[in-house]
Design an enzyme around this catalytic site. Structure first.
Site, PDB file in Angstrom:
ATOM      1  N   TRP A  96       0.826  -1.210   0.000  1.00 29.20           N
ATOM      2  CA  TRP A  96       0.000   0.000   0.000  1.00 29.20           C
ATOM      3  C   TRP A  96       0.854   1.252   0.000  1.00 29.20           C
ATOM      4  O   TRP A  96       0.494   2.271  -0.607  1.00 29.20           O
ATOM      5  CB  TRP A  96      -0.978  -0.021   1.169  1.00 29.20           C
ATOM      6  CG  TRP A  96      -1.920  -1.179   1.052  1.00 29.20           C
ATOM      7  CD1 TRP A  96      -1.983  -2.287   1.838  1.00 29.20           C
ATOM      8  CD2 TRP A  96      -2.913  -1.375   0.022  1.00 29.20           C
ATOM      9  NE1 TRP A  96      -2.959  -3.150   1.381  1.00 29.20           N
ATOM     10  CE2 TRP A  96      -3.538  -2.620   0.276  1.00 29.20           C
ATOM     11  CE3 TRP A  96      -3.335  -0.620  -1.064  1.00 29.20           C
ATOM     12  CZ2 TRP A  96      -4.559  -3.118  -0.531  1.00 29.20           C
ATOM     13  CZ3 TRP A  96      -4.354  -1.114  -1.873  1.00 29.20           C
ATOM     14  CH2 TRP A  96      -4.949  -2.351  -1.607  1.00 29.20           C
ATOM     15  N   ASP A 167      -1.069   6.978   6.569  1.00 30.54           N
ATOM     16  CA  ASP A 167      -2.175   6.121   6.148  1.00 30.54           C
ATOM     17  C   ASP A 167      -2.401   5.119   7.275  1.00 30.54           C
ATOM     18  O   ASP A 167      -1.624   4.190   7.465  1.00 30.54           O
ATOM     19  CB  ASP A 167      -1.825   5.400   4.842  1.00 30.54           C
ATOM     20  CG  ASP A 167      -2.888   4.388   4.415  1.00 30.54           C
ATOM     21  OD1 ASP A 167      -3.923   4.257   5.115  1.00 30.54           O
ATOM     22  OD2 ASP A 167      -2.679   3.722   3.384  1.00 30.54           O
ATOM     23  N   LYS A 191     -12.154  -1.380   8.205  1.00 31.61           N
ATOM     24  CA  LYS A 191     -11.417  -2.360   9.005  1.00 31.61           C
ATOM     25  C   LYS A 191     -11.684  -2.187  10.502  1.00 31.61           C
ATOM     26  O   LYS A 191     -12.054  -3.134  11.184  1.00 31.61           O
ATOM     27  CB  LYS A 191      -9.922  -2.272   8.704  1.00 31.61           C
ATOM     28  CG  LYS A 191      -9.577  -2.719   7.280  1.00 31.61           C
ATOM     29  CD  LYS A 191      -8.106  -2.573   6.989  1.00 31.61           C
ATOM     30  CE  LYS A 191      -7.717  -3.228   5.664  1.00 31.61           C
ATOM     31  NZ  LYS A 191      -8.357  -2.605   4.497  1.00 31.61           N
TER      32      LYS A 191
END
Length: 357
Positions: A96, A167, A191
């Site tokens: 990511w 992030d 999540k």
């Protein structure tokens, strides 16, 4: 059923019950409300206040509700702050962070500030040994790495005069945040914070004043800041359910208490793996192991497939590793109960006993 899906992930039973009972009134469901109505504004601003309280967000920051997931933030962040003559530094710790760097590189000049790619992303790099390049616009890092199972135990100290962006999609609300180390934090909700559809951005107000204004209006953070995230129709039901998730977290004792529970779930499973005589082999180095995602291998691909098959028959779902690296993965987000983690722990011991040579 024991839900270990990596995202969208498990929601607490209480949150699902409340979403059903309170969100689907026969007269006016949340999804039917005008986002300009008093009824929805109570939900909208109430959720913001709950987030602010849970994470102890200072008054010098704004909380934005956006769409497009963290993937849009990969581009939106550099479009706002990677101005001509500046460079953005990215810390690479997994897939990511690579994607975030790739998108930023389309917007302006970037460089790799630090990386653990040379050891297959098994660890978090020792960032204090690296020096930034001149004219660094900001430093970007990914706090938890779902595919490789590594995590920053604490955000890094730095003594350089540039902002730090995080992030935190896979570990926001799982532990307290030291805001003195963060200028912008973003996270997709699916999540730890609620259902998919809403992205939370928490940004320092003073830095927003320096943002680029020559980009499309919809992509300017200031557009959403000035309109309280109501510039266009927000993902109303996702925000409503996220508010319910904040209520649940508060009842658990807040992020401080949930951090203790998450650590307990993870440490028990890691201990069992470390004592398995390499039957279960965690990918991450010991000092970088994630409390959110445990990625691991078994002695053979065939045994991994058998493990996943047996686990599913016993009601354990979501344990397959990411398609890019294979193997297995246990996601231990906030809503995964200690009882679920203990049940998986016992199943893994039993499976090893039945399949060891």
């Amino acid at each position: 059923m024991y839900n270990f899906n990596p995202g969208p992930a498990a929601l607490p039973a209480e949150v699902k019950r409340r979403a059903k009972e309170e969100g689907f009134s026969p007269d006016l469901a949340v999804m039917e409300m005008s986002h300009r109505s008093k009824e929805y504004e109570d939900i909208h601003f109430g959720t913001k206040e709950k987030i602010k309280k849970l994470l102890s967000v200072p008054d010098s920051y704004d909380i934005l509700f956006l769409q497009g997931g963290a993937s849009l933030q990969f581009a939106m962040l550099p479009m706002n702050f990677l101005t001509p003559g500046k460079k953005a530094g990215y810390v690479l710790t997994g897939a990511w962070s690579e994607k975030a760097l790739e998108e930023a590189s389309r917007c302006g000049d970037t460089y790799v500030y630090a990386s653990s790619a040379d050891n297959q992303y098994r660890s978090i790099p020792h960032i204090h040994t690296w020096e930034p390049e001149d004219n660094t616009a900001y430093l970007h890092l990914t706090s938890n790495n779902t595919i490789y199972g590594t995590q920053w135990y604490s955000l890094p100290e730095h003594h350089h005069d540039f902002p730090v962006c995080v992030d935190a999609s896979s570990d926001i609300f799982s532990r307290p945040v030291n805001w003195s180390k963060v200028d912008l934090m973003y996270a997709g909700a699916q999540k730890n914070a609620g259902p998919s559809g809403v992205t939370v951005v928490i940004v320092k107000k003073a830095w927003l004043e320096e943002a680029e204004t020559g980009i499309p209006k919809i992509l300017q953070y200031s557009t959403h800041q000035k309109k309280d995230s109501l510039y266009h129709t927000p993902p109303t039901f996702s925000i409503f359910t996220m508010g319910l998730m904040m209520d649940w977290l508060e009842k658990q004792g807040g992020v401080e208490k949930i951090y203790e529970t998450n650590a307990q779930k993870a440490s028990s499973l890691y201990k069992m793996m470390d004592e398995s005589d390499h039957f279960y082999q965690p990918h991450a180095d010991t000092l970088s192991r994630s409390t959110m995602n445990i990625t691991f291998r078994l002695p053979s691909v065939e045994l991994e497939q058998e493990f996943l098959s047996h686990a599913q028959k016993e009601g354990f779902i979501g344990l397959k590793g990411h398609r890019s690296i294979g193997g297995c993965r246990i996601s231990l987000y906030n809503a995964v109960t200690l009882q679920s983690a203990n049940a998986l722990h016992d199943f893994m011991i039993s499976f090893r006993q039945n399949h060891s040579c």
